[in-house]
Design a protein around this motif. Sequence first.
Motif, PDB file in Angstrom:
ATOM      1  N   ASP A  51       0.863  -1.171   0.000  1.00  0.00           N
ATOM      2  CA  ASP A  51       0.000   0.000   0.000  1.00  0.00           C
ATOM      3  C   ASP A  51       0.905   1.228   0.000  1.00  0.00           C
ATOM      4  OD1 ASP A  51      -1.932   1.928   0.267  1.00  0.00           O
ATOM      5  OD2 ASP A  51      -2.503   1.374   2.303  1.00  0.00           O
ATOM      6  N   PHE A  52       0.906   1.977  -1.118  1.00  0.00           N
ATOM      7  CA  PHE A  52       1.805   3.119  -1.240  1.00  0.00           C
ATOM      8  C   PHE A  52       1.589   4.161  -0.160  1.00  0.00           C
ATOM      9  CE2 PHE A  52       2.285   1.509  -5.550  1.00  0.00           C
ATOM     10  CZ  PHE A  52       3.639   1.685  -5.746  1.00  0.00           C
ATOM     11  N   SER A  53       0.349   4.307   0.294  1.00  0.00           N
ATOM     12  CA  SER A  53       0.080   5.332   1.301  1.00  0.00           C
ATOM     13  C   SER A  53       0.752   5.012   2.631  1.00  0.00           C
ATOM     14  CB  SER A  53      -1.425   5.523   1.497  1.00  0.00           C
ATOM     15  OG  SER A  53      -2.007   4.335   1.981  1.00  0.00           O
ATOM     16  N   ASN A  54       1.212   3.777   2.800  1.00  0.00           N
ATOM     17  CA  ASN A  54       1.908   3.395   4.033  1.00  0.00           C
ATOM     18  C   ASN A  54       3.419   3.352   3.881  1.00  0.00           C
ATOM     19  OD1 ASN A  54      -0.195   3.176   5.913  1.00  0.00           O
ATOM     20  ND2 ASN A  54      -0.812   1.230   5.010  1.00  0.00           N
ATOM     21  N   PHE A  55       3.952   3.952   2.813  1.00  0.00           N
ATOM     22  CA  PHE A  55       5.397   4.090   2.668  1.00  0.00           C
ATOM     23  C   PHE A  55       5.818   5.359   3.413  1.00  0.00           C
ATOM     24  CE2 PHE A  55       6.129   1.717  -1.611  1.00  0.00           C
ATOM     25  CZ  PHE A  55       5.741   0.542  -1.006  1.00  0.00           C
ATOM     26  N   PHE A  56       6.607   5.210   4.428  1.00  0.00           N
ATOM     27  CA  PHE A  56       7.057   6.364   5.203  1.00  0.00           C
ATOM     28  C   PHE A  56       8.364   6.026   5.900  1.00  0.00           C
ATOM     29  CE2 PHE A  56       4.478   3.784   7.980  1.00  0.00           C
ATOM     30  CZ  PHE A  56       5.104   3.828   9.216  1.00  0.00           C
ATOM     31  N   VAL A  57       9.052   7.096   6.303  1.00  0.00           N
ATOM     32  CA  VAL A  57      10.302   6.952   7.053  1.00  0.00           C
ATOM     33  C   VAL A  57      10.119   7.691   8.372  1.00  0.00           C
ATOM     34  CG1 VAL A  57      12.757   7.548   7.110  1.00  0.00           C
ATOM     35  CG2 VAL A  57      11.703   6.825   4.965  1.00  0.00           C
ATOM     36  N   VAL A  58      10.447   7.028   9.478  1.00  0.00           N
ATOM     37  CA  VAL A  58      10.316   7.644  10.798  1.00  0.00           C
ATOM     38  C   VAL A  58      11.579   8.450  11.083  1.00  0.00           C
ATOM     39  CG1 VAL A  58      10.032   7.221  13.266  1.00  0.00           C
ATOM     40  CG2 VAL A  58       8.837   5.794  11.599  1.00  0.00           C
ATOM     41  N   ILE A  82       8.415  11.094   7.247  1.00  0.00           N
ATOM     42  CA  ILE A  82       8.406  11.560   5.854  1.00  0.00           C
ATOM     43  C   ILE A  82       7.514  10.580   5.105  1.00  0.00           C
ATOM     44  CG2 ILE A  82       9.758  11.861   3.759  1.00  0.00           C
ATOM     45  CD1 ILE A  82      12.119  12.646   5.466  1.00  0.00           C
ATOM     46  N   ASN A  83       6.421  11.091   4.555  1.00  0.00           N
ATOM     47  CA  ASN A  83       5.389  10.252   3.949  1.00  0.00           C
ATOM     48  C   ASN A  83       5.569  10.190   2.431  1.00  0.00           C
ATOM     49  OD1 ASN A  83       4.366  10.222   6.579  1.00  0.00           O
ATOM     50  ND2 ASN A  83       3.175  12.065   6.160  1.00  0.00           N
ATOM     51  N   TYR A  84       6.590   9.506   1.960  1.00  0.00           N
ATOM     52  CA  TYR A  84       6.868   9.482   0.539  1.00  0.00           C
ATOM     53  C   TYR A  84       5.858   8.650  -0.245  1.00  0.00           C
ATOM     54  CZ  TYR A  84       9.313   5.006   1.292  1.00  0.00           C
ATOM     55  OH  TYR A  84       9.632   3.727   1.619  1.00  0.00           O
ATOM     56  N   GLY A  85       5.150   7.748   0.379  1.00  0.00           N
ATOM     57  CA  GLY A  85       4.097   6.983  -0.298  1.00  0.00           C
ATOM     58  C   GLY A  85       2.918   7.871  -0.669  1.00  0.00           C
ATOM     59  N   VAL A  86       2.545   8.766   0.223  1.00  0.00           N
ATOM     60  CA  VAL A  86       1.478   9.723  -0.064  1.00  0.00           C
ATOM     61  C   VAL A  86       1.918  10.636  -1.204  1.00  0.00           C
ATOM     62  CG1 VAL A  86       0.095  11.609   0.897  1.00  0.00           C
ATOM     63  CG2 VAL A  86       0.602   9.603   2.293  1.00  0.00           C
TER      64      VAL A  86
END
Length: 151
Positions: A51-58, A82-86
């Motif tokens: 799910d691209f919307s759940n691609f993120f870096v903490v 950083i929400n790069y999937g969004v």
Amino acid sequence: MFKEFKEFAMRGNVVDMAVGIIIGGAFGTIVKSLVADVLMPPLGLLLGGVDFSNFFVVLKQGTTAGPYAALAEAQAAGAVTINYGVFINTVISFIIVAFAIFLLIRGINRLRREEEAPPAEPTTKDCPFCMSSIPIKASRCPNCTSDLAKA
């Protein structure tokens, strides 16, 4: 002052712009739904159920330490991410909107070209001797009687 405002607001350009903004907003909502609900699920499935919307870096852990399974979980914990999937979803939405606008402009340009008739072939020419307008097929000027074949 109210009368002047009313005249300004009722101009054709202002009303057209308002209608365009409203339709643009509605179109943006449709495209967002198309990307999030129609395009991204099969694309994520092809990439292994991602799910691209759940691609993120903490960047910074929240009150509850990670790892976080989903972006909503990280945001609920107060983590800085950083929400790069969004961002990927937004870029895909932009590409779809840009393509739709391109197709619209292309259609409008095609209609404009069809409306513009090619210029008609000239039916007259100027006599090089007396500069009067004569039929294009004439071989002698009817005004000055010059032989045009020699010109």
